[in-house]
Design a protein around this motif. Sequence first.
Motif, PDB file in Angstrom:
ATOM      1  N   TYR A  26     -20.195  27.354  29.650  1.00  0.00           N
ATOM      2  CA  TYR A  26     -21.126  27.342  28.535  1.00  0.00           C
ATOM      3  C   TYR A  26     -21.583  28.767  28.189  1.00  0.00           C
ATOM      4  O   TYR A  26     -21.562  29.182  27.032  1.00  0.00           O
ATOM      5  CB  TYR A  26     -22.334  26.465  28.900  1.00  0.00           C
ATOM      6  N   THR A  27     -21.970  29.518  29.239  1.00  0.00           N
ATOM      7  CA  THR A  27     -22.470  30.870  29.007  1.00  0.00           C
ATOM      8  C   THR A  27     -21.384  31.784  28.447  1.00  0.00           C
ATOM      9  O   THR A  27     -21.598  32.480  27.453  1.00  0.00           O
ATOM     10  CB  THR A  27     -22.978  31.481  30.335  1.00  0.00           C
TER      11      THR A  27
ATOM     12  N   ASN B 239     -18.738  31.044  26.922  1.00  0.00           N
ATOM     13  CA  ASN B 239     -18.372  30.652  25.578  1.00  0.00           C
ATOM     14  C   ASN B 239     -19.385  31.151  24.562  1.00  0.00           C
ATOM     15  O   ASN B 239     -19.041  31.569  23.463  1.00  0.00           O
ATOM     16  CB  ASN B 239     -18.251  29.130  25.491  1.00  0.00           C
ATOM     17  N   LYS B 240     -20.651  31.108  24.962  1.00  0.00           N
ATOM     18  CA  LYS B 240     -21.708  31.611  24.077  1.00  0.00           C
ATOM     19  C   LYS B 240     -21.517  33.097  23.799  1.00  0.00           C
ATOM     20  O   LYS B 240     -21.660  33.558  22.664  1.00  0.00           O
ATOM     21  CB  LYS B 240     -23.067  31.381  24.719  1.00  0.00           C
TER      22      LYS B 240
ATOM     23  N   LYS C  93     -18.612  33.590  21.507  1.00  0.00           N
ATOM     24  CA  LYS C  93     -18.961  33.155  20.164  1.00  0.00           C
ATOM     25  C   LYS C  93     -19.781  34.231  19.457  1.00  0.00           C
ATOM     26  O   LYS C  93     -19.582  34.510  18.278  1.00  0.00           O
ATOM     27  CB  LYS C  93     -19.771  31.877  20.273  1.00  0.00           C
ATOM     28  N   LYS C  94     -20.697  34.818  20.219  1.00  0.00           N
ATOM     29  CA  LYS C  94     -21.583  35.818  19.641  1.00  0.00           C
ATOM     30  C   LYS C  94     -20.823  37.091  19.283  1.00  0.00           C
ATOM     31  O   LYS C  94     -21.019  37.668  18.223  1.00  0.00           O
ATOM     32  CB  LYS C  94     -22.683  36.149  20.655  1.00  0.00           C
TER      33      LYS C  94
ATOM     34  N   ALA D   9     -14.029  31.515  20.296  1.00  0.00           N
ATOM     35  CA  ALA D   9     -14.813  30.576  21.093  1.00  0.00           C
ATOM     36  C   ALA D   9     -14.075  29.268  21.322  1.00  0.00           C
ATOM     37  O   ALA D   9     -13.262  28.834  20.516  1.00  0.00           O
ATOM     38  CB  ALA D   9     -16.148  30.314  20.423  1.00  0.00           C
TER      39      ALA D   9
END
Lengths: 291, 321
Positions: free
Chosen positions: B305-306, B308-309, B312-313, B319
């Motif tokens: 999750y992290t 991927n965040k 994405k950012k 992502a």
Amino acid sequence: MKKTGFFNIINYSLITLFSLFCALPLALLFMVSLTDEKSIIKNGYQLLPEQFSLEAYKMIFTGGHDIFNSYLVTIFVTVAGTLIAVMITAMAAYTLANKNVSHRNTLSLFFFFTMVFNGGIVPWYIICVKLGLRNNILALIIPSLLFNPFNLFLVRNYMNGIPDSLRESALIDGAGDIRIAFQIYLPLSTPVLAAVSLFYGLAYWNNWWNAIMLVEKKNLYPLQYFLLKLKSELTMLTDLQGSSAVLSTITMPTESLKMATAIITIGPIILLYPYLQRYFVKGLMIGSIKG
Amino acid sequence: MEMKTNLKKLPNSKSGGKGSFIKDIIRNPLSYLLILPAVIYTLIFGYMTLPYMVIAFQKFNFRTGIFNSAWVGFKNFEFFFKSASAATVTWNTVRLNTLFIFFVTVFSVSLAILLNEIKNKWFVKITQSTFLFPHFISWVIASYIIYTLFSYNYGIVNRILGFFSIEPISWYMTPKPWTPILVGMRVWQATGMSVVIYLAAIVGIDGSLYEAAKIDGANRWHQIKHITLPLVMPTVAILTLLSIGKIMYGDFGMFWAIIGDNGILYPTVDVIDTYVFRALRLSGDPSQAMAVGLFQATIGFILVYTTNKIVKKSFSEGALF
């Protein structure tokens, strides 16, 4: 100009060096399988053996019933599994690419979720046991391998590139979704389906996870598991005791026989390699460019 | 990376609005029929696994099942975390995966850049095929290769040591060297595939950049350093982050095929996945195995999750979800 030449020499050598690193271990395995037994005992495993011998292969082809049985198991499992898996994947991909299905994104999410989060091997094992997938050929075909969301998205991405007008005009001509899927979308998706078949096929061919988890009967051992068992028996005997004294007291397949057995399991991969590689790289590209 | 934008690129809904699932099914019965096998399969082998995670808090028994097994609270976790294995397997998993990611990335990026500089198409094709070949070989075969190298009696390495009059080493009884051996095998097996991906990224770089650099007097080394490397970096970052997301998962196939249940080597090569496997299949304690699996899945999910965040950012295209 001179500088470029120097650069080229280094460049070519580095790449050649790494190619050797990739190829030599396999070449070694192959050469040992062709080495005469006495030669091995005297000199150990060698890339260029003192004496060649085809004895190991002769032994396999005349007396290796176990390995032939495993070969048959693996071939059956690979062919049947791949066919069903590609079918399931292609059919689902059509629906996800069908713009008439308004919930297709929710469906994608449904498949995607289990890719990032699932219970792991323990629940998986319990479910397999409950479904009766133990000690039968289905245990090697159904769990884990029969459907993979990653392949599904690969095919869907490809099908998204097929113009929608094709489907619409077929609908107007009175064809249903099943006919459209099988007679228009599947034939048009041959390249990606070939890549996906390759992914599934390879996964089945090299699989031993299902066997180690779910199969105890010897006549159901697929090739890789057969090899694994063969090796673990041998390392236990020779290396954990670290002496050669044990060797003579226990009857076991000879050294070259062991390697020859390993070689004949990768035989089909070597033979099909040009084809495998082409579709593999293609599949990878479809995935990363269109995805 | 391949599956990255699957969910994003499609338009979110049809212009006509969504309507309920049932309406959608009635409108497209045949389409839903086509997707049914995949849905059932995912329900059974994906979603059905979720409720079974509670057995980590039970003393699970196959006969009584999930509803009638005794609840034991955090006992299974306690057992694991109080044992010496907890730290060992967790550390080994993270340490080995980190080394794998680092070395495979360094080798594959370097080789992709070097291959890109070669004009001889025939040479590129042959070498690339050679790089990729190990990817198609199972870890079981790889373990045979390791055996031919490190076997006590006949292994090449011991013979070479013998040539320099060094005492043979009983490799399968010495834990330390297995870290570099496994890293080497990982590089051997995984580099070819990464090279394909990185080479595709490099080939995609705008050729006019190189033309302009050449006019400004940049040699090939300058071009690599100032154009290729910076432009391939986003791909490197994305792939690395995504692998970091999976850092809690050891490659069971690799470890079990090569090491198996050779306990002597556990101090350096036992990973979470082999530990879980043994708890489940050898000591036959599913609850114990599930507790460790749950610990792994939880940290694993947070990491996915992290990372991927972050992806994405920083790189909107890479992502996972």
